[in-house]
Design a protein around this motif. Structure first.
Motif, PDB file in Angstrom:
ATOM      1  N   ALA B  20       0.822  -1.294  -0.001  1.00  0.00           N
ATOM      2  CA  ALA B  20      -0.125  -0.036   0.019  1.00  0.00           C
ATOM      3  C   ALA B  20       0.742   1.395  -0.048  1.00  0.00           C
ATOM      4  CB  ALA B  20      -0.825   0.157   1.259  1.00  0.00           C
ATOM      5  N   GLU B  21       1.889   1.164   0.750  1.00  0.00           N
ATOM      6  CA  GLU B  21       2.731   2.300   0.741  1.00  0.00           C
ATOM      7  C   GLU B  21       3.332   2.477  -0.616  1.00  0.00           C
ATOM      8  OE1 GLU B  21       7.163   3.097   3.044  1.00  0.00           O
ATOM      9  OE2 GLU B  21       6.018   1.380   3.643  1.00  0.00           O
ATOM     10  N   ALA B  22       4.177   1.661  -1.224  1.00  0.00           N
ATOM     11  CA  ALA B  22       4.432   1.524  -2.509  1.00  0.00           C
ATOM     12  C   ALA B  22       3.516   2.411  -3.696  1.00  0.00           C
ATOM     13  CB  ALA B  22       5.170   0.411  -3.135  1.00  0.00           C
ATOM     14  N   LEU B  23       2.252   1.738  -3.292  1.00  0.00           N
ATOM     15  CA  LEU B  23       1.301   1.947  -4.527  1.00  0.00           C
ATOM     16  C   LEU B  23       1.012   3.671  -4.101  1.00  0.00           C
ATOM     17  CD1 LEU B  23      -1.330  -0.802  -4.004  1.00  0.00           C
ATOM     18  CD2 LEU B  23       0.250  -0.464  -6.216  1.00  0.00           C
ATOM     19  N   SER B  24       0.720   4.168  -2.757  1.00  0.00           N
ATOM     20  CA  SER B  24       0.387   5.471  -2.658  1.00  0.00           C
ATOM     21  C   SER B  24       1.586   6.252  -2.827  1.00  0.00           C
ATOM     22  CB  SER B  24      -0.177   5.357  -1.009  1.00  0.00           C
ATOM     23  OG  SER B  24       1.012   5.131  -0.299  1.00  0.00           O
ATOM     24  N   ALA B  58      -8.789   0.612  -5.329  1.00  0.00           N
ATOM     25  CA  ALA B  58      -8.683   1.496  -6.527  1.00  0.00           C
ATOM     26  C   ALA B  58      -7.920   0.618  -7.730  1.00  0.00           C
ATOM     27  CB  ALA B  58      -8.143   2.605  -6.343  1.00  0.00           C
ATOM     28  N   VAL B  59      -6.685   0.161  -7.171  1.00  0.00           N
ATOM     29  CA  VAL B  59      -5.735  -0.338  -8.340  1.00  0.00           C
ATOM     30  C   VAL B  59      -6.494  -1.790  -8.820  1.00  0.00           C
ATOM     31  CG1 VAL B  59      -3.760  -1.708  -8.311  1.00  0.00           C
ATOM     32  CG2 VAL B  59      -3.464   0.535  -7.268  1.00  0.00           C
ATOM     33  N   LYS B  60      -7.162  -2.488  -7.999  1.00  0.00           N
ATOM     34  CA  LYS B  60      -7.659  -3.730  -8.140  1.00  0.00           C
ATOM     35  C   LYS B  60      -8.937  -3.496  -9.231  1.00  0.00           C
ATOM     36  CE  LYS B  60      -7.635  -6.686  -4.271  1.00  0.00           C
ATOM     37  NZ  LYS B  60      -8.318  -7.555  -3.310  1.00  0.00           N
ATOM     38  N   MET B  61      -9.732  -2.153  -8.990  1.00  0.00           N
ATOM     39  CA  MET B  61     -10.671  -1.990  -9.937  1.00  0.00           C
ATOM     40  C   MET B  61     -10.231  -1.724 -11.352  1.00  0.00           C
ATOM     41  SD  MET B  61     -13.644  -0.050  -7.601  1.00  0.00           S
ATOM     42  CE  MET B  61     -14.479   0.882  -8.683  1.00  0.00           C
ATOM     43  N   ALA B  62      -9.104  -0.681 -11.289  1.00  0.00           N
ATOM     44  CA  ALA B  62      -8.526  -0.319 -12.470  1.00  0.00           C
ATOM     45  C   ALA B  62      -8.022  -1.401 -13.414  1.00  0.00           C
ATOM     46  CB  ALA B  62      -7.244   0.499 -12.340  1.00  0.00           C
ATOM     47  N   GLY B  63      -7.527  -2.510 -12.696  1.00  0.00           N
ATOM     48  CA  GLY B  63      -7.215  -3.606 -13.419  1.00  0.00           C
ATOM     49  C   GLY B  63      -8.235  -4.736 -13.430  1.00  0.00           C
ATOM     50  N   HIS B  64      -9.450  -4.388 -13.426  1.00  0.00           N
ATOM     51  CA  HIS B  64     -10.734  -5.342 -13.366  1.00  0.00           C
ATOM     52  C   HIS B  64     -10.190  -6.761 -12.680  1.00  0.00           C
ATOM     53  CE1 HIS B  64      -8.407  -7.040 -16.808  1.00  0.00           C
ATOM     54  NE2 HIS B  64      -8.489  -5.721 -17.346  1.00  0.00           N
ATOM     55  N   TRP B  65     -10.220  -6.697 -11.440  1.00  0.00           N
ATOM     56  CA  TRP B  65      -9.774  -7.786 -10.695  1.00  0.00           C
ATOM     57  C   TRP B  65     -10.844  -8.524 -10.499  1.00  0.00           C
ATOM     58  CZ3 TRP B  65      -5.361 -10.021 -10.295  1.00  0.00           C
ATOM     59  CH2 TRP B  65      -5.228 -11.030  -9.437  1.00  0.00           C
ATOM     60  N   PRO B  66     -10.994  -9.865 -10.791  1.00  0.00           N
ATOM     61  CA  PRO B  66     -11.931 -11.006 -10.487  1.00  0.00           C
ATOM     62  C   PRO B  66     -12.233 -10.823  -9.057  1.00  0.00           C
ATOM     63  CG  PRO B  66     -10.319 -11.768 -11.751  1.00  0.00           C
ATOM     64  CD  PRO B  66      -9.769 -10.695 -11.319  1.00  0.00           C
ATOM     65  N   LYS B 185       8.665  -4.878 -14.932  1.00  0.00           N
ATOM     66  CA  LYS B 185       8.641  -3.714 -14.227  1.00  0.00           C
ATOM     67  C   LYS B 185       7.675  -2.519 -14.748  1.00  0.00           C
ATOM     68  CE  LYS B 185      12.498  -2.350 -11.244  1.00  0.00           C
ATOM     69  NZ  LYS B 185      13.210  -3.514 -10.588  1.00  0.00           N
ATOM     70  N   GLU B 186       7.622  -2.606 -15.882  1.00  0.00           N
ATOM     71  CA  GLU B 186       6.553  -1.440 -16.816  1.00  0.00           C
ATOM     72  C   GLU B 186       5.502  -1.306 -16.369  1.00  0.00           C
ATOM     73  OE1 GLU B 186       8.968  -3.466 -18.535  1.00  0.00           O
ATOM     74  OE2 GLU B 186      10.594  -1.802 -18.254  1.00  0.00           O
ATOM     75  N   ALA B 187       4.858  -2.951 -16.008  1.00  0.00           N
ATOM     76  CA  ALA B 187       3.568  -3.045 -15.433  1.00  0.00           C
ATOM     77  C   ALA B 187       3.096  -2.252 -14.162  1.00  0.00           C
ATOM     78  CB  ALA B 187       3.341  -4.394 -15.038  1.00  0.00           C
ATOM     79  N   GLU B 188       4.105  -1.775 -13.584  1.00  0.00           N
ATOM     80  CA  GLU B 188       4.097  -1.022 -12.405  1.00  0.00           C
ATOM     81  C   GLU B 188       3.649   0.321 -12.590  1.00  0.00           C
ATOM     82  OE1 GLU B 188       7.197  -1.686  -9.548  1.00  0.00           O
ATOM     83  OE2 GLU B 188       7.088  -3.865 -10.000  1.00  0.00           O
ATOM     84  N   SER B 189       3.856   0.936 -13.648  1.00  0.00           N
ATOM     85  CA  SER B 189       3.322   2.279 -14.135  1.00  0.00           C
ATOM     86  C   SER B 189       1.948   2.162 -14.925  1.00  0.00           C
ATOM     87  CB  SER B 189       4.438   3.051 -14.798  1.00  0.00           C
ATOM     88  OG  SER B 189       4.862   2.178 -16.114  1.00  0.00           O
ATOM     89  N   ASP B 190       1.406   1.044 -15.080  1.00  0.00           N
ATOM     90  CA  ASP B 190       0.043   0.887 -15.905  1.00  0.00           C
ATOM     91  C   ASP B 190      -1.121   0.507 -14.967  1.00  0.00           C
ATOM     92  OD1 ASP B 190      -1.969   0.273 -17.603  1.00  0.00           O
ATOM     93  OD2 ASP B 190      -0.538  -0.206 -19.310  1.00  0.00           O
ATOM     94  N   PRO B 191      -1.850   1.192 -14.709  1.00  0.00           N
ATOM     95  CA  PRO B 191      -3.080   0.741 -13.816  1.00  0.00           C
ATOM     96  C   PRO B 191      -3.683  -0.425 -14.290  1.00  0.00           C
ATOM     97  CG  PRO B 191      -3.521   2.957 -14.757  1.00  0.00           C
ATOM     98  CD  PRO B 191      -1.923   2.523 -15.078  1.00  0.00           C
ATOM     99  N   TYR B 193      -2.407  -3.235 -15.248  1.00  0.00           N
ATOM    100  CA  TYR B 193      -1.722  -4.406 -15.099  1.00  0.00           C
ATOM    101  C   TYR B 193      -0.990  -4.075 -13.722  1.00  0.00           C
ATOM    102  CZ  TYR B 193      -2.388  -4.604 -20.018  1.00  0.00           C
ATOM    103  OH  TYR B 193      -3.018  -4.492 -21.351  1.00  0.00           O
ATOM    104  N   LEU B 194      -0.940  -3.275 -12.996  1.00  0.00           N
ATOM    105  CA  LEU B 194      -0.542  -3.019 -11.737  1.00  0.00           C
ATOM    106  C   LEU B 194      -0.549  -4.170 -10.546  1.00  0.00           C
ATOM    107  CD1 LEU B 194       1.512  -1.771  -9.918  1.00  0.00           C
ATOM    108  CD2 LEU B 194      -0.244   0.075  -9.276  1.00  0.00           C
ATOM    109  N   TYR B 195      -1.934  -4.259 -10.356  1.00  0.00           N
ATOM    110  CA  TYR B 195      -2.353  -5.370  -9.311  1.00  0.00           C
ATOM    111  C   TYR B 195      -1.920  -6.915  -9.688  1.00  0.00           C
ATOM    112  CZ  TYR B 195      -4.626  -7.060  -5.434  1.00  0.00           C
ATOM    113  OH  TYR B 195      -4.786  -7.767  -4.205  1.00  0.00           O
ATOM    114  N   MET B 196      -2.453  -7.067 -11.053  1.00  0.00           N
ATOM    115  CA  MET B 196      -1.985  -8.548 -11.708  1.00  0.00           C
ATOM    116  C   MET B 196      -0.663  -8.804 -11.693  1.00  0.00           C
ATOM    117  SD  MET B 196      -2.893 -11.341 -12.344  1.00  0.00           S
ATOM    118  CE  MET B 196      -2.117 -12.845 -13.554  1.00  0.00           C
ATOM    119  N   ALA B 197       0.292  -7.677 -12.071  1.00  0.00           N
ATOM    120  CA  ALA B 197       1.702  -7.742 -12.162  1.00  0.00           C
ATOM    121  C   ALA B 197       2.241  -8.109 -10.574  1.00  0.00           C
ATOM    122  CB  ALA B 197       2.608  -6.548 -12.407  1.00  0.00           C
ATOM    123  N   ASN B 198       1.772  -7.602  -9.611  1.00  0.00           N
ATOM    124  CA  ASN B 198       2.133  -7.828  -8.155  1.00  0.00           C
ATOM    125  C   ASN B 198       1.921  -9.353  -7.853  1.00  0.00           C
ATOM    126  OD1 ASN B 198       3.099  -5.690  -6.303  1.00  0.00           O
ATOM    127  ND2 ASN B 198       2.202  -4.531  -7.792  1.00  0.00           N
TER     128      ASN B 198
END
Lengths: 560, 259
Positions: B20-24, B58-66, B185-191, B193-198
């Motif tokens: 969470a810290e990293a994301l925020s 928010a990150v989950k929603m941006a990445g349409h997390w099931p 790493k690039e996925a971390e700057s794309d909302p 894919y960010l959550y799935m990448a983690n």
């Protein structure tokens, strides 16, 4: 049982209890040992050579096996079912318990560093904490005897934090390995010496035990007896005298006293039948682990001792100390892709970094009063324990990276001295009983500024060492409050029945004999007047050897 | 301990708070966690979930997390005194479906395909370990279950969006095109894919550990310990010492070498 069956009842079979029993049995005293856990035989039960794939979840730690599936600990860990403890509001404290013959000696790290003259008289130097009631010179010969009996590998370094052993006492240490050698050079550039760790691991055979064959982690226990544990050494050796009898599954509740205020019996729960039993005890040696022994004393209330046995000073349960702990890891680019060889060694530190700041302390150059050391981790560890990080991609690219990274991580673990403080203590929680009906321990804990400043210094030093090793150290360091381990987490809890020179402010005299009750002794870490950074077990065993020897002479004289 | 001292506990790849810290902070999680987790004497899996956090939602929603609403696993662990010499092979009921295992096997083999004589991750039964892992009753495993099983669904849904078919029914090239978006790493700057990448990073770590823990993987890695040595520990080989001398020189440490 008749009153005269035994000369001494020893409670606990770990470092202190087993050493006391060994000394007393060899002095011709008849000893009964009560152990709260089950019988345990490392020869038959140690998982030597099993690999990660042999275990559930690749041997990963779980709440059932907190240090991993193959850890030697039986029926315990951070929790013991049916035997809770409580904590005061705001307190976080962890308490590792083993319910097994040999106790925590079955899995300990085997690091065996002597306390020094400096350590025993720290209060005289800086006015903090408490001095021990003797000088290093008095205990040095007992360290020699203990090291000889236990079997310690290491060398005499002449460093001011590492008192020498007598010639011929130490066994040769194993050769250092590449990550340790690189670390040692980087530290040296900063004026910090690395040195061979002293460990209770045989590199030469001794009595009934074999020398180390440099494989399979000591935390699992050691079926060949190379890594010291009481179940392959002191206990079988003491039993061989014919003077030691052991009752397992005997959970001691309290010590009973007679009209003169002398101990007369020990009350325990026979866990197999859940029946409370009492056994006559001419002399009681408590070595149940610091907090369990203090719990027994506090639960031994009588008209004469309404706040618990041996507690006239009010010090039982006070002065609770652990070691400070913190850890920092780094990937060392220079170690990537290095030539692979068998780096198991004796499975723990061959080199470590002893405290180097004695002169700085003397010159008032440090803003924290007590020292620490660093333990070193890393190397080509067995897969399943190798932990890759920052992997990218997939397929051949991924595999290449993982293989390149293998053996390039180095970890520095700080272990430091804490000072006793009024916020760190244990008591008995009368509102909660364990499944045996015994009131449980309640912990109170709060680190002081001393420990936090020490950890800050340690993190900065570790970062500086990693920088010299060529690591990327640009990430900001964690705050000391976040980096410091929880109270109890290093499993060096001591001090709750401390020894001293006066019955006013201590529980025991220098022999571990309680001031209040001449036939009750404490021979575990509870007697520590301070908790130097050097891991407590060697000193627990040394004090138990010295004090049980004194007890034997007192019994010979009819003085107790 | 690890010693089995608590040394063992030094790492957790991605605790939720640090994530969470990293994301925020908009930072790379890896940068934040640089100090943790390089060395460990025991496996602890990346803890992929924990408390819900606004930023994470928010990150989950941006990445349409099931959102799977997985039933909780209730069962016994192996207890505090299990047989260490001959451990139970399957201490709890396995729960992954054939379909899930099939998909997991394909992901495992994308990560570690057959490599000459070295078998692929699925040939080395890594999917079975994943099943054992997510089926275990312990809190960490339950938390990982809540991330890993949705991750498999995410792959299927993403494949459906892009190619109209489930992940296991598309070509290797198409599978790679999806994985390329989450494995770097690039996925971390794309909302998106960010959550799935983690989660994928955690899965990759687990698969890596399981892969190299197998006898064939261990051989491939090059680990040659866990064998008894007669006499003294021999120490580093001449080749290893020569390499050390080189790096000491490169780091300007030769004069400080330990002796």
């Amino acid at each position: 049982m008749s009153d005269l069956n035994y000369d001494v009842v020893v409670v606990g079979s770990g470092a202190g209890g087993a050493m006391a029993a060994y000394v007393l049995a060899n002095a011709g005293k008849r000893v009964l040992m009560l152990e709260a856990g089950r019988d345990y035989d490392p020869v038959k039960e140690t998982p030597m050579f099993q690999t990660a794939t042999d275990a559930p979840l690749l041997g990963a730690p779980t709440p059932d096996k907190d240090f991993g599936y193959f850890d030697a600990t039986v029926d315990g860990g951070w929790s013991v079912p049916g035997e809770p403890f409580t904590t005061a509001e705001g307190t976080e404290f962890k308490w590792w318990r083993s319910r097994m013959l040999g106790g925590r000696t079955n899995h300990w790290g085997r690091f065996s560093l002597r306390f020094s003259e400096h350590d025993f008289k720290a209060k005289s130097r800086d006015g903090l904490g408490a001095d021990w009631p003797f000088e290093y010179a008095e205990i040095a010969p007992w360290y020699d005897k203990t090291e000889e009996l236990v079997g310690i590998c290491g060398t005499n370094t002449g460093l001011d934090d590492m008192p020498d052993s007598a010639p011929g006492v130490l066994q040769p240490p194993p050769k250092p390995r590449v990550p340790e050698l690189l670390l040692a050079a980087a530290a040296k550039k900063l004026g910090i010496n690395a040195a061979p760790m002293h460990r209770a691991v045989l590199t030469r055979p001794k009595d009934i035990r074999s020398a180390c064959f440099y494989a399979t982690n000591c935390g699992r226990g050691c079926s060949i007896g190379a890594a010291f544990q009481t179940t392959t050494s002191l206990l079988p050796l003491a039993r061989a005298t014919g003077n030691l009898e052991i009752i397992t599954d005997a959970m001691v509740k309290s010590v009973e006293i007679d009209e003169q205020g002398r101990a007369k019996a020990v009350t325990y729960i026979d866990k197999t039948t859940v029946v409370e039993r009492q056994i006559a005890a001419p002399v009681v040696v408590l070595a149940a682990s610091a907090c369990e022994s203090a719990r027994i004393l506090l639960n031994s209330k009588s008209e004469r001792f309404p706040t618990g046995l041996a507690n006239t000073s009010g010090q039982v349960g006070k002065n609770l100390m652990d070691s400070t702990g913190a850890s920092l890891s780094a990937v060392i680019p220079a170690l990537k892709g290095r030539p692979i060889y068998n780096e198991d060694g004796h499975t723990a530190n061959h080199l470590y970094i002893p405290w180097w700041g004695h002169k700085a302390h003397a010159n008032n150059e440090l803003d924290f009063p007590r020292g620490y050391h660093f333990e070193v981790g890393g190397g080509f560890q067995a897969p399943g324990t190798y932990y890759p990080q920052s992997l990218q991609g997939y397929g051949s690219e991924l595999k290449q990276q993982a293989k390149l990274d293998y053996g390039s991580g180095v970890n520095l673990s700080l272990r430091g001295e804490m000072l006793p403080n009024e916020n760190c203590y244990m008591e008995v929680d009368e509102t909660v009983k364990d499944k045996w009906g015994i009131p449980v321990v309640k912990f109170h804990w709060q680190w002081s500024e001393h420990e936090l400043k020490q950890v800050k210094h340690g993190l900065e030093t570790a970062q500086a060492i990693f920088r010299e090793m060529g690591a990327d150290v640009s990430a900001s360091l964690p705050a000391p409050e976040d980096a410091i381990k929880k109270g109890g987490e290093i499993i060096h809890e001591v001090g709750v029945t401390r020894m001293g020179s006066s019955p006013e402010d201590s529980v025991c005299n220098e022999w571990g004999q309680t001031w209040d009750c001449e036939n009750v002794f404490v021979m575990d870490g509870g007697v520590f007047a301070s908790n130097p950074h050097k891991n407590c077990t060697l000193t627990i065993m040394t004090l138990a050897m010295r004090n049980a020897s004194w007890l034997a002479t007192q019994l010979d004289k009819g003085a107790i | 301990m690890l010693e089995s001292t608590p040394f063992i506990k030094t790492h957790s790849l991605s605790t939720e708070s640090s994530k969470a810290e990293a994301l925020s902070a908009g930072l790379s999680r890896r940068q934040t966690l640089k100090w943790m987790g390089v060395v460990a004497a025991g496996v602890t899996l990346p803890m992929l979930s924990g408390c819900e956090d606004v930023a994470i939602s928010a990150v989950k929603m941006a990445g349409h997390w099931p959102d799977l609403k997985l039933p909780k696993i209730t069962g016994e662990g192996y207890g505090q005194d299990p047989n260490l010499i001959s451990p139970l092979t399957s201490p709890w009921p396995l729960t992954m479906s054939k379909k899930q295992l099939h998909l997991a096997a394909q992901v495992c083999d994308i990560l570690y395909p057959r490599d000459g004589d070295t078998p692929s991750a699925s040939e080395l039964k890594v999917p079975d370990l994943l099943d054992e892992w997510v089926s275990a009753p312990y809190p960490n495993n339950q938390a990982d279950r809540q991330e890993l099983l949705p991750a498999l669904v995410w792959l299927d849904e993403e494949s459906g969006r892009r190619f109209g078919k489930s992940f296991t029914d598309i070509s290797k090239t198409k599978q790679f095109s999806i994985v390329d978006d989450i494995a770097y790493k690039e996925a971390e700057s794309d909302p998106r894919y960010l959550y799935m990448a983690n989660v994928f990073d955690g899965l990759r770590t687990l698969v890596t550990i399981a892969y190299f823990a197998s006898p064939e993987g261990t051989k491939d890695l090059g680990y040659i310990g866990n064998i008894p040595i007669a006499g003294d520990y021999p120490g580093p080989t001449p080749e290893a010492i020569a390499h050390l001398d080189t790096i000491l020189d490169e780091l300007g440490l030769t004069e400080y070498a330990y002796s």
